[in-house]
Design a protein around this motif. Sequence first.
Motif, PDB file in Angstrom:
ATOM      1  N   SER A 303       0.831  -1.206   0.000  1.00 16.40           N
ATOM      2  CA  SER A 303       0.000   0.000   0.000  1.00 16.40           C
ATOM      3  C   SER A 303       0.864   1.255   0.000  1.00 16.40           C
ATOM      4  O   SER A 303       2.087   1.198   0.110  1.00 16.40           O
ATOM      5  CB  SER A 303      -0.920   0.004   1.219  1.00 16.40           C
ATOM      6  N   SER A 350      -8.823  10.692  14.250  1.00 12.57           N
ATOM      7  CA  SER A 350      -9.478   9.700  13.385  1.00 12.57           C
ATOM      8  C   SER A 350      -8.839   8.321  13.446  1.00 12.57           C
ATOM      9  O   SER A 350      -9.216   7.437  12.676  1.00 12.57           O
ATOM     10  CB  SER A 350      -9.460  10.199  11.926  1.00 12.57           C
ATOM     11  N   ARG A 392      -6.031  -2.027   7.911  1.00 13.25           N
ATOM     12  CA  ARG A 392      -7.143  -1.112   7.655  1.00 13.25           C
ATOM     13  C   ARG A 392      -6.641   0.318   7.471  1.00 13.25           C
ATOM     14  O   ARG A 392      -7.117   1.058   6.600  1.00 13.25           O
ATOM     15  CB  ARG A 392      -8.137  -1.154   8.821  1.00 13.25           C
ATOM     16  N   GLU A 395      -5.131   0.561   4.031  1.00 10.75           N
ATOM     17  CA  GLU A 395      -6.112   0.534   2.951  1.00 10.75           C
ATOM     18  C   GLU A 395      -7.001   1.776   2.962  1.00 10.75           C
ATOM     19  O   GLU A 395      -7.392   2.280   1.902  1.00 10.75           O
ATOM     20  CB  GLU A 395      -6.976  -0.728   3.077  1.00 10.75           C
ATOM     21  N   TYR A 396      -7.324   2.260   4.139  1.00 13.03           N
ATOM     22  CA  TYR A 396      -8.219   3.423   4.272  1.00 13.03           C
ATOM     23  C   TYR A 396      -7.562   4.433   5.202  1.00 13.03           C
ATOM     24  O   TYR A 396      -7.939   4.556   6.373  1.00 13.03           O
ATOM     25  CB  TYR A 396      -9.586   2.990   4.830  1.00 13.03           C
ATOM     26  N   PRO A 398      -6.573   7.430   7.446  1.00 13.48           N
ATOM     27  CA  PRO A 398      -7.312   8.535   8.051  1.00 13.48           C
ATOM     28  C   PRO A 398      -6.612   9.862   7.801  1.00 13.48           C
ATOM     29  O   PRO A 398      -5.468   9.915   7.349  1.00 13.48           O
ATOM     30  CB  PRO A 398      -7.302   8.177   9.539  1.00 13.48           C
TER      31      PRO A 398
END
Length: 402
Positions: A303, A350, A392, A395-396, A398
């Motif tokens: 990533s 976040s 996580r 991949e996403y 904050p």
Amino acid sequence: MNPVTWLTAKRVRVHGLLLAVCLWTVYAVEMSTPGLLDRNALVKGTDFLHFYTLGTLALQGRGDLLYDMRAQAQLARRLVPLAPDTVYVPLYGPQISILFEPFARLPYGWALAAWLAMNVLIFATCCYAVWKTCPHLQESRWIVLILILAIAFPGFFHLLAWGQTSGLALLCFTLAYLALRRDQRWLAGLAIGSLVFKPQLGVAAAIVFLLAGEWKLIAGGLAAASIQLAVAWLHYGTAVMRAYLNALIHVREVLTLLEPRLYQTHSLRSFWSLLLPWPQAAFGLYVVSALAALTLAVGCWRSGASLEVRYSALSFATILVSPHLTVYDLVILAPAFLLLGDWVLAHRDSAPPILPLLYACYPLFLLGPLARITHLQLSVVAMTILLWMTWRVAEYPPKLSS
């Protein structure tokens, strides 16, 4: 109550200080007896006696006995006559005996003191080097807290209590991280490849780098491993290297001797072995869960996440996937704890609840003996969740906090 708001800096500082005082008071009391035996009538340094024996064999030029368990047990009793009858499984590469040859020139007590001092220096240096790369942790209000948590880190405590070589593994992982920060992938590979003396700690990195196409890292790793083994081969000859290979091939036959306290191990393999009474089912679930952990680590490494997140994911995968991981090997997670702590401070608005899990790992790393009753190693559950959280985050990602 929200665990994130409950974990104030003051509360964590107090808890860390209490833990550090308890751990090192117990250690001081155990080691305060005169002579070479502690209060439990065990030899001080525990596993260091094995390394001292290997160094003595190197000093005497007896490479033919490096994989003779019975001969080593007899030699250990001569070196430390009062030591209880303890059998050490000879699985370390011949290069380890060369490393400990200088220590074998000293009396056992002085050799142990020198080895422990060396490990303290390695741990302190590695923590400091990684901390210097964490801008948010360098704020004055965090310095005392970080120092306390480093001293109270369970992996560090067990490293000294057992007299093990995992401090060298921590050094390898730290050097690899620092090299990757400078985009010096071949040098990072050299550091990772130097783990060949503890090959189980290089399994995850080898698979992740291979699947991620990190060819410079792989080349450096192969070079470092080859150099170590070549030095051992030139020193001892082909017969000893053949004996070493034979010992690795038949490791399953001595697994019960290698892991007499399964509850002190913290990998997916030992997790399923403790939980299930059926060895074949436990091994099958280990393979499946290890593949899942590696999938998360590879996805994270590929990533665009920061090196801090990707390195932390690799560290947790290394622990979880390792086929043999004892409590002292947890010391290699110290940089990951620092890096994730710094990352959470940068994304405090976040970030997922990573800090509570890092906090929980401290007692969970010490409560392994409870698994004798519960048959559930909760530290493995916590590290698995941390690995999933880093995936996580990769991949996403904050947003940064203001």
